[in-house]
Write an enzyme that holds these catalytic residues in place. Structure first.
Site: not given
Ligand code: GAR
Length: 211
Positions: A14, A17-18, A113, A154, A183
């Site tokens: 990862g 960024s989130n 997601h 999900d 996002e």
């Protein structure tokens, strides 16, 4: 308003960024919360390096280091308890969480997601694969979904969704970039709604209470 304590789970690859968007929003007051832990699987993962650079406490727990998955679950639970996490945010974390974690934090685990669930979701549908599938299928809109995490991939109650157009000349990369901008905003909004106590889960529906 008292601040919620947020633990973020990231993967080995990862970019974070989130995670960064959540840290930034806590620091500038868009989220009434504090990121108390970023938990990853390896110390040199970009997201872990980014969290450390931002001065956030990091923990490394690699499921592969545990012969029995139940031991990993126990260790993760004890880490989450040690930082007194109120909310767990998955940010590019691709594994299914163990049942004990889902049970202990029911409706207190969120995931982002990069598609409009129930399109392009489920096992194997993550990151770039999602945008490749959306382009290949020829959908005219895509977007992102923030949802509570349940036992499966999900499938948990949907909190917020944001739609973006798919342009004729989009590639998976250009679509991914357009979705990623949304996002970051959508995740921050969902977490703030949680912090304000405005999310009510009724079956598979999430009602957002007015202010
Ligand atoms: C994000 O696009 C997120 O939606 C996706 O992984 C990326 C992580 O990027 N998650 C999934 O596909 C989960 N099924 P980031 O590390 O920059 O936040």
């Amino acid at each position: 308003m008292s601040k919620i304590k947020i633990a973020i789970l990231v993967s080995g690859q990862g970019r974070g960024s989130n995670m960064q968007a959540i840290i930034d929003a806590c620091r500038d007051g868009r989220i009434s919360g504090e990121v108390v832990a970023v938990i990853g699987v390896k110390p040199d993962a970009p997201a872990i390096e980014r969290a450390a650079a931002a001065g956030v406490r990091t923990f490394i727990l690699n499921p592969k280091d545990f012969a029995d998955p139940a031991d990993y679950d126990r260790e993760l639970l004890s880490t989450l308890a040690s930082v007194q996490a109120d909310l767990i945010c998955l940010a590019g974390y691709m594994r299914k969480l163990g049942r004990p974690i889902i049970d202990a934090y029911r409706n207190r685990i969120m995931n982002i997601h990069p598609a409009l669930i129930p399109m392009f979701f489920g096992q194997g549908m993550y990151g770039h694969h999602v945008h490749e599938a959306a382009i290949e299928r020829g959908v005219k809109v895509s977007g992102c979904t923030v949802h509570f995490v349940d036992e499966d991939y999900d499938t948990g109650p949907i909190i917020l969704q944001t739609v973006v157009p798919v342009e004729d000349d989009d590639t998976p990369d250009t679509l991914a970039a357009r979705v990623l901008v949304e996002e970051h905003k959508t995740y921050v909004q969902a977490i703030q709604l949680f912090a304000e106590g405005r999310l009510v889960v009724e079956g598979r529906r999430v009602r957002v209470l007015p202010r």
